[in-house]
Design an enzyme around this catalytic site. Structure first.
Site, short mmCIF file in Angstrom:
data_model
loop_
_atom_site.label_atom_id
_atom_site.label_comp_id
_atom_site.label_asym_id
_atom_site.label_seq_id
_atom_site.Cartn_x
_atom_site.Cartn_y
_atom_site.Cartn_z
N ASP A 1 0.96 -1.44 -0.11
CA ASP A 1 0.01 -0.07 -0.02
C ASP A 1 0.82 1.21 -0.09
OD1 ASP A 1 -2.23 1.78 0.95
OD2 ASP A 1 -3.14 0.13 0.55
N LYS B 1 -3.49 -0.88 -7.23
CA LYS B 1 -4.52 0.04 -6.39
C LYS B 1 -4.12 1.93 -6.92
CE LYS B 1 -5.68 1.02 -1.58
NZ LYS B 1 -5.83 0.76 -0.16
N ASP C 1 -5.18 5.09 -5.67
CA ASP C 1 -6.08 5.75 -4.68
C ASP C 1 -6.22 7.32 -5.38
OD1 ASP C 1 -7.03 6.67 -2.42
OD2 ASP C 1 -5.39 5.94 -1.23
N SER D 1 -10.37 3.88 -6.42
CA SER D 1 -10.99 4.63 -5.54
C SER D 1 -11.95 5.61 -5.91
CB SER D 1 -9.90 5.20 -4.49
OG SER D 1 -9.18 4.28 -3.97
N ARG E 1 -13.64 1.16 -4.54
CA ARG E 1 -14.07 1.53 -3.15
C ARG E 1 -15.31 2.51 -3.15
NH1 ARG E 1 -10.15 2.10 0.68
NH2 ARG E 1 -11.97 3.20 1.89
N ASP F 1 -12.61 4.36 4.92
CA ASP F 1 -11.54 3.38 5.18
C ASP F 1 -11.70 2.59 6.28
OD1 ASP F 1 -10.21 4.63 3.29
OD2 ASP F 1 -8.41 5.50 4.65
C1 GLA Z 1 -6.53 6.23 1.52
C2 GLA Z 1 -6.99 4.63 1.35
C3 GLA Z 1 -6.40 3.56 2.13
C4 GLA Z 1 -5.14 3.56 1.99
C5 GLA Z 1 -4.42 5.19 2.54
C6 GLA Z 1 -2.91 5.09 2.19
O1 GLA Z 1 -7.00 6.55 2.88
O2 GLA Z 1 -8.53 4.75 1.17
O3 GLA Z 1 -7.02 2.43 1.82
O4 GLA Z 1 -4.37 3.18 1.10
O5 GLA Z 1 -4.94 6.16 1.76
O6 GLA Z 1 -2.63 6.30 2.47
#
Ligand code: GLA
Length: 411
Positions: A78, A154, A156, A188, A213, A217
């Site tokens: 991540d 992923k 974001d 996201s 998403r 979170d």
């Molecule tokens: C966002 C994402 C999380 C994670 C953080 C990392 O909040 O929704 O899942 O990846 O960033 O900074």
């Protein structure tokens, strides 16, 4: 010349969706964020900082402790893996102290253990934790990921404009596709648009993303899990129809085995996530997880519900006074009658298990040939029951009873 070629390729693929043939069932794996966050202090906390060592260790444990054979296949980095700046020629650089051998070596390590490798970036100027984002470097980064043999990205959405995401996320999906290296694409896009008051164009989202998403979170608490369950239940008419083979709603990571959930609550998270056909991405320290939590994560009958090839996202079909019933149509089918996974959950806190009595018919199990009913946590087989049969389950506070009713064929 090269740039012109890419534009041509993009135009010629622009009428197609992502169509990368991936994630025909919800992705399963391990993801660092919820449990290990942005711990970059390898000097004082070498065992828990975001480093190649952490991902290698988790890779080894996913294989050695039976997670891989239960279906978990991705090891996903991540946020916080990057240097704060790109190289002088604009390339993404992994933090040199924490990833001394570089990303390709880590990717090779993970692949050599039979697993797949996922990485994190951000459609914005920065990642959420402030590392370089992809804006301005979309093409270079897509090809960099392909060169690193990345299997899962992923993307974001911090530090970007939600209004620009329709174009930005779809373009990056096409760029990933154009590399020729199949990469699962986790977006996201909807969640940032929803927070900005924009109604996401879900038909575009599901065309370009393998998962996405919708909501907050996850944090290490039952309250957080309950909020997510409520969001998916309250918005199911909008959300559930978008899921299907190749494209999934992502209610965020599994926090089973961490600090915040009791055993009952952990069982509930796993049951509801499987009803939701959610990605099963564990974020837990596999070095210290207790056996009862490991058993939940490796419950193959419940994993099979999540991974059912029909890929139908389940729904909340009953909610009253803290009792909820969730149901997911699964195979096998007899004519147009589905089999079902049913989760009874008890959101009450009055200290003693609650009884729920219901006929199969009331649960939508109406085929006259009956259903073979089994309890997926307790491994009890109740034999063949019929639509008028009344069943009674006892559900612990913040716990779950999960049944499967397999439709019978006429003799
Ligand atoms: C966002 C994402 C999380 C994670 C953080 C990392 O909040 O929704 O899942 O990846 O960033 O900074």
């Amino acid at each position: 010349m090269l740039a012109a070629l890419w534009i041509l390729i993009l135009i010629s693929t622009s009428c197609y969706g992502l169509d990368n043939g991936l994630a025909k069932t919800p992705p399963m794996g391990w993801l660092s964020w919820e449990r290990f966050r942005c711990n970059t202090d390898c000097v004082n906390d070498p065992e828990n900082c975001i480093s190649e060592k952490l991902f290698q260790t988790m890779t080894d444990l996913v294989v050695a402790d039976g997670y891989a054979s239960a279906g978990y296949e991705f090891i996903n980095i991540d946020d916080c893996w990057l240097e704060k700046h790109r190289s002088h020629d604009g390339k993404l650089l992994a933090d040199r102290q924490r990833f001394p051998n570089g990303i390709k070596a880590l990717s090779d390590y993970i692949h050599s253990r039979g697993l797949k490798f996922g990485i994190y970036e951000d459609y914005g100027n920065f990642t959420c934790a402030g590392y370089p984002g992809i804006i301005g470097y979309e093409q270079e980064d897509a090809f960099q990921f392909a060169e690193w043999n990345v299997d899962y990205v992923k993307l974001d959405g911090c530090y970007s404009l939600p209004l620009e995401m329709d174009l930005g996320y779809s373009t990056f999906g096409k760029l990933l596709n154009s590399t020729g290296k199949p990469m699962v694409y986790s977006c996201s896009w909807p969640v940032y648009q929803i927070y900005a008051g924009i109604q996401p164009n879900f038909s575009a989202v599901k065309t370009y993303c393998n998962l996405w998403r919708n909501y907050d979170d996850i944090q290490d608490s039952w309250t957080s899990v309950e909020n997510i369950i409520d969001y998916y239940g309250n918005n199911q008419d909008l959300i559930a129809p978008n899921a299907g083979p190749g494209h999934w709603n992502d209610p965020d990571m599994l926090i089973i085995g961490n600090f915040g959930l009791s055993y009952e609550q952990a069982k509930t998270q796993f049951a509801i996530w499987s009803i939701l056909a959610a990605p099963l991405l564990m974020s837990v320290d596999l070095r210290t997880i207790r056996p009862q939590f490991k058993r939940i994560l490796q419950n193959r009958k419940i994993i099979a519900v999540d991974q059912d090839p029909l890929g139908i996202q389940g729904r909340r079909i009953y909610k009253h006074k803290g009792i909820e019933i969730w149901s997911k149509p699964i195979g096998p089918l007899y004519e147009n009658f589905y089999s079902y996974a049913i989760a009874f959950i008890n959101r009450r806190s009055d200290g003693t298990p609650s009884d729920i009595s219901v006929t199969l018919k009331e649960l939508g199990l109406i085929n006259f040939n009956g259903y073979r009913v089994e309890d997926l946590y307790e491994n009890v087989d109740y034999g063949v029951l019929y639509p008028n049969t009344k069943i009674k389950v006892k559900v612990n506070p913040s716990g779950v009873v999960m049944l499967k009713g397999e439709v019978q064929f006429p003799n």
